[in-house]
Every structure is written in structure tokens, then in C-alpha cells.
Write an enzyme that holds these catalytic residues in place. Structure first.
Site, PDB file in Angstrom:
ATOM      1  N   SER A   1       0.936  -1.081   0.155  1.00 17.70           N
ATOM      2  CA  SER A   1      -0.059   0.027   0.012  1.00 17.70           C
ATOM      3  C   SER A   1       0.882   1.257  -0.011  1.00 17.70           C
ATOM      4  CB  SER A   1      -0.844   0.023   1.385  1.00 17.70           C
ATOM      5  OG  SER A   1      -1.436   1.212   1.446  1.00 17.70           O
TER       6      SER A   1
ATOM      7  N   TYR B   1      -1.684  -0.938  10.535  1.00 17.57           N
ATOM      8  CA  TYR B   1      -1.988  -1.104   9.205  1.00 17.57           C
ATOM      9  C   TYR B   1      -0.890  -0.880   8.462  1.00 17.57           C
ATOM     10  CZ  TYR B   1      -3.876  -1.302   4.591  1.00 17.57           C
ATOM     11  OH  TYR B   1      -4.002  -1.619   2.968  1.00 17.57           O
TER      12      TYR B   1
HETATM   13  N1  LIG Z   1      -8.809  -0.417  -1.092  1.00 11.95           N
HETATM   14  C1  LIG Z   1      -7.790   0.366  -0.479  1.00 11.95           C
HETATM   15  O1  LIG Z   1      -7.912   1.421  -0.450  1.00 11.95           O
HETATM   16  C2  LIG Z   1      -6.352  -0.321  -0.534  1.00 11.95           C
HETATM   17  C3  LIG Z   1      -5.092   0.549  -0.679  1.00 11.95           C
HETATM   18  C4  LIG Z   1      -4.108   0.023  -0.650  1.00 11.95           C
HETATM   19  C5  LIG Z   1      -3.852  -1.477  -0.413  1.00 11.95           C
HETATM   20  N2  LIG Z   1      -4.877  -2.414  -0.085  1.00 11.95           N
HETATM   21  C6  LIG Z   1      -4.629  -3.643   0.237  1.00 11.95           C
HETATM   22  O2  LIG Z   1      -5.155  -4.533  -0.895  1.00 11.95           O
HETATM   23  C7  LIG Z   1      -5.732  -5.699  -0.703  1.00 11.95           C
HETATM   24  C8  LIG Z   1      -7.123  -6.072  -1.119  1.00 11.95           C
HETATM   25  O3  LIG Z   1      -7.951  -4.975  -0.700  1.00 11.95           O
HETATM   26  P1  LIG Z   1      -9.268  -4.558  -1.085  1.00 11.95           P
HETATM   27  O4  LIG Z   1      -9.459  -3.109  -1.360  1.00 11.95           O
HETATM   28  O5  LIG Z   1      -9.463  -5.404  -2.432  1.00 11.95           O
HETATM   29  O6  LIG Z   1     -10.145  -4.837   0.041  1.00 11.95           O
HETATM   30  P2  LIG Z   1     -11.494  -5.987   0.110  1.00 11.95           P
HETATM   31  O7  LIG Z   1     -12.476  -5.720  -1.217  1.00 11.95           O
HETATM   32  O8  LIG Z   1     -12.105  -5.597   1.399  1.00 11.95           O
HETATM   33  O9  LIG Z   1     -10.942  -7.271  -0.072  1.00 11.95           O
HETATM   34  C9  LIG Z   1     -10.289  -7.879   0.773  1.00 11.95           C
HETATM   35  C10 LIG Z   1     -10.232  -9.431   0.328  1.00 11.95           C
HETATM   36  O10 LIG Z   1      -9.491 -10.057   1.742  1.00 11.95           O
HETATM   37  C11 LIG Z   1     -10.206 -11.318   2.100  1.00 11.95           C
HETATM   38  N3  LIG Z   1      -9.568 -11.525   3.283  1.00 11.95           N
HETATM   39  C12 LIG Z   1      -9.549 -10.952   4.387  1.00 11.95           C
HETATM   40  N4  LIG Z   1      -9.076 -11.760   5.467  1.00 11.95           N
HETATM   41  C13 LIG Z   1      -8.925 -12.792   5.136  1.00 11.95           C
HETATM   42  C14 LIG Z   1      -8.918 -14.127   5.791  1.00 11.95           C
HETATM   43  N5  LIG Z   1      -8.606 -14.340   7.100  1.00 11.95           N
HETATM   44  N6  LIG Z   1      -8.763 -15.314   5.032  1.00 11.95           N
HETATM   45  C15 LIG Z   1      -8.903 -15.337   3.526  1.00 11.95           C
HETATM   46  N7  LIG Z   1      -9.462 -14.148   3.039  1.00 11.95           N
HETATM   47  C16 LIG Z   1      -9.446 -13.018   3.764  1.00 11.95           C
HETATM   48  C17 LIG Z   1     -11.625 -10.972   1.803  1.00 11.95           C
HETATM   49  O11 LIG Z   1     -12.299 -12.105   1.707  1.00 11.95           O
HETATM   50  P3  LIG Z   1     -13.229 -12.700   2.720  1.00 11.95           P
HETATM   51  O12 LIG Z   1     -13.897 -11.818   3.869  1.00 11.95           O
HETATM   52  O13 LIG Z   1     -14.562 -13.478   2.020  1.00 11.95           O
HETATM   53  O14 LIG Z   1     -12.534 -13.613   3.468  1.00 11.95           O
HETATM   54  C18 LIG Z   1     -11.656 -10.227   0.700  1.00 11.95           C
HETATM   55  O15 LIG Z   1     -11.514 -11.049  -0.492  1.00 11.95           O
HETATM   56  C19 LIG Z   1      -5.401  -5.905   0.933  1.00 11.95           C
HETATM   57  O16 LIG Z   1      -4.242  -6.381   1.617  1.00 11.95           O
HETATM   58  C20 LIG Z   1      -5.538  -4.159   1.079  1.00 11.95           C
HETATM   59  O17 LIG Z   1      -4.786  -4.232   2.404  1.00 11.95           O
HETATM   60  C21 LIG Z   1      -6.251  -1.707  -0.350  1.00 11.95           C
END
Ligand SMILES: NC(=O)c1ccc[n+]([C@@H]2O[C@H](COP(=O)([O-])OP(=O)(O)OC[C@H]3O[C@@H](n4cnc5c(N)ncnc54)[C@H](OP(=O)(O)O)[C@@H]3O)[C@@H](O)[C@H]2O)c1
Length: 257
Positions: free
Chosen positions: A137, A150
Site C-alpha cells: 500500500s 495497518y
Molecule cells: N482499497 C484500498 O484502499 C487499498 C489500498 C492499498 C492497499 N490495499 C490492500 O489491497 C488488498 C485488497 O484489498 P481490497 O481493497 O480489495 O479490499 P476488500 O475488497 O475488502 O478485499 C479484501 C479481501 O481479503 C479477503 N480476506 C480478508 N481476510 C481474510 C482471511 N483471514 N482469509 C482469507 N481471505 C481474507 C476478503 O475475503 P473474505 O472476507 O471473503 O474472506 C476479501 O476478498 C488488501 O491487502 C489491502 O490491504 C487496499
């Protein structure tokens, strides 16, 4: 016969889901795409839109026993992993002392420990030209008061990915650390859902998952160590390198109140 596969964690929503859709549209010589997350119904919905062979693996990546199941599956199918995409992760906004210890350590377990575990499990099944894409991130660029744990987990992911990339380069395995700013996904439902903080700046710099993932896949294809999407985030990275953190930290604190 050996099976050539792609593994995507966090595939039930957001960027993980987007990686699945974009790879599905472009991959030709892959036997199966393995989608991992806890919510099985959501994984089924993603799989229903894909034309490649898909294996749904509903599991909590923080659970040791479920990780063992994944290791067994990889061995049983004599898998060759072409690509591992570590998207599973979450963040909760709020001052450190205002969140529960479970909320804080949960981020470390999911974003760092489980990502490390799954990467270690998968590397023996990789070959020349395999790829690892890890979701760090832009929060990794500088400590983040109001998002302290985080941001620290994402610094870990970024640092780990850059070092691992050097270690694996001679084997022809390439690692890309993806460092987006705010992306429009379900991430913020969890990040802000507890009512302990909001990311005020997000409305000015919010990116869409399609563009972030498209760039990440292109950068991975080009063997780039880091993928930073958008001019504001590239500028933020430069700023964090150029300006002393003592000056920037109080400003960042202001954005999280
Ligand atoms: N959105 C942002 O602003 C942003 C910015 C920078 C980086 N990121 C990073 O990008 C990645 C993806 O985030 P996103 O934005 O796509 O968020 P998201 O839509 O909330 O997706 C997160 C995913 O992680 C899965 N997950 C969480 N805990 C888990 C566990 N214990 N076991 C298996 N699966 C798990 C969730 O699936 P289930 O709930 O179905 O398990 C979901 O599919 C994350 O690492 C986040 O930190 C996000």
C-alpha cells in the site's frame, strides 16, 4: 500430469476479484485459477463470471490447519504455480489504544503472517518465469498515525517483497510489490466501519480497482519490483523520501482525524 495454476487470495471482492477477472480475460495456457477467501458464496459469484477452470477454496488464511490443506492440494495435483497474488488483507482506522488488541493483532496475522506463510508454501511449486504479486500500500511509504498497525503491516509487505524479489531473481521468479493509494473497494467498509476514524483524503485521490490491477499486471509482466498507480501516489512516494518524516507526520495525523 503437472497442473499449471494461478492462486489469488482475497478473491471474493475488491482487487482480488479484479485480478481474477482480468487474468481470466487474458490467460490462455493455465489449467486452473484458484480463488481463495472465506466467503464461499462470493467466490462462487466470481467464478460464475469466469471462463477458465476455477477452483474455489473457501478458507481463512490465518488458520494453520487450513493452510496445511492448501499445501496438500498443491502436492496432490503436482502443481506448477505460474502466479501467486496475495490480496487478502484489511485495515482498521483508529488510534492504536482505541482499537482492541484482537483488531490490531488480527491485521498483523492476516497481512503479514498469513501472506508470509502462503508465499513460503507456494515458492517450491514455482518455476522460471513464475510471478508473485503482493498487495502492499502507499501506507507503507511513511508511518501513519491513526492507521499505525495497518501501515506497519504494509511496510512489512513492501520490504519483504523487495528483498524476496532479489533472492528469487536468479531463479527467474519475479516479485512485484503493489502500492496503491485509496482504492474504491469494500476495504473502507471495514477500515471506517468501527467508527474510530475516517480517511478524509480518500475522496480526492480514490482510484478504481480496474486501473490499479491493470497496472499491477503490466508491471509484473515487465518484472518491475514495485507498482505505484497514479500521479498523486507517485508524488506522495517522492515526498515521503524527500521530506523529513518529522515534518510530514503531523500533517498525516490531520488527515486521519
Ligand atoms: N482499497 C484500498 O484502499 C487499498 C489500498 C492499498 C492497499 N490495499 C490492500 O489491497 C488488498 C485488497 O484489498 P481490497 O481493497 O480489495 O479490499 P476488500 O475488497 O475488502 O478485499 C479484501 C479481501 O481479503 C479477503 N480476506 C480478508 N481476510 C481474510 C482471511 N483471514 N482469509 C482469507 N481471505 C481474507 C476478503 O475475503 P473474505 O472476507 O471473503 O474472506 C476479501 O476478498 C488488501 O491487502 C489491502 O490491504 C487496499
Amino acid at each position: 500430469m503437472a497442473k499449471s495454476i494461478v492462486i489469488i487470495t482475497g478473491a471474493s471482492s475488491g482487487m482480488g476479484r479484479e485480478f481474477a477477472m482480468q487474468l481470466d480475460a487474458h490467460l490462455r495456457k493455465t489449467d486452473e485459477i484458484w480463488l481463495i477467501a472465506r466467503r464461499k458464496e462470493r467466490l462462487k459469484e466470481v467464478a460464475a463470471k469466469m471462463r477458465n477452470n476455477v477452483r474455489i477454496i473457501s478458507m481463512d488464511i490465518t488458520k494453520e490447519s487450513q493452510m496445511e490443506r492448501l499445501t496438500d492440494m498443491l502436492s496432490d495435483h503436482e502443481c506448477v504455480i505460474k502466479m501467486l497474488i496475495n490480496c487478502a488483507g484489511y485495515g482498521i482506522l483508529g488510534d492504536f489504544a482505541n482499537l482492541t488488541v484482537e483488531e490490531q493483532t488480527g491485521m498483523v496475522r492476516t497481512n503479514c503472517e498469513a501472506l508470509t506463510h502462503i508465499t513460503h508454501t507456494c515458492i517450491p511449486f514455482m518455476r522460471k518465469n513464475s510471478r508473485i504479486i503482493n498487495l502492499a500500500s502507499s501506507a507503507s511509504f511513511i508511518p501513519q498515525p491513526g492507521f499505525a498497525v495497518y501501515a506497519a503491516t504494509k511496510s512489512y509487505v513492501n520490504s519483504f517483497s523487495l528483498a524476496l524479489g532479489q533472492e528469487l531473481k536468479d531463479k527467474g521468479i519475479y516479485v512485484t510489490s503493489v502500492c496503491p493509494g485509496p482504492v474504491d473497494t469494500e476495504f473502507f467498509e471495514i477500515a471506517e466501519g468501527g467508527g474510530h476514524g475516517v480517511l478524509a483524503i480518500k475522496k480526492y485521490v480514490m482510484a478504481d480497482a480496474f486501473s490499479v490491477v491493470k497496472k499491477a499486471l503490466r508491471d509484473s509482466c515487465n518484472k518491475k519490483a514495485q507498482s505505484v498507480y497514479s500521479i498523486p501516489m507517485i508524488s506522495f512516494q517522492v515526498l515521503c523520501k524527500a521530506v523529513p518524516h518529522g515534518i510530514l507526520l503531523p500533517i498525516i495525523r490531520g488527515f486521519k482525524k
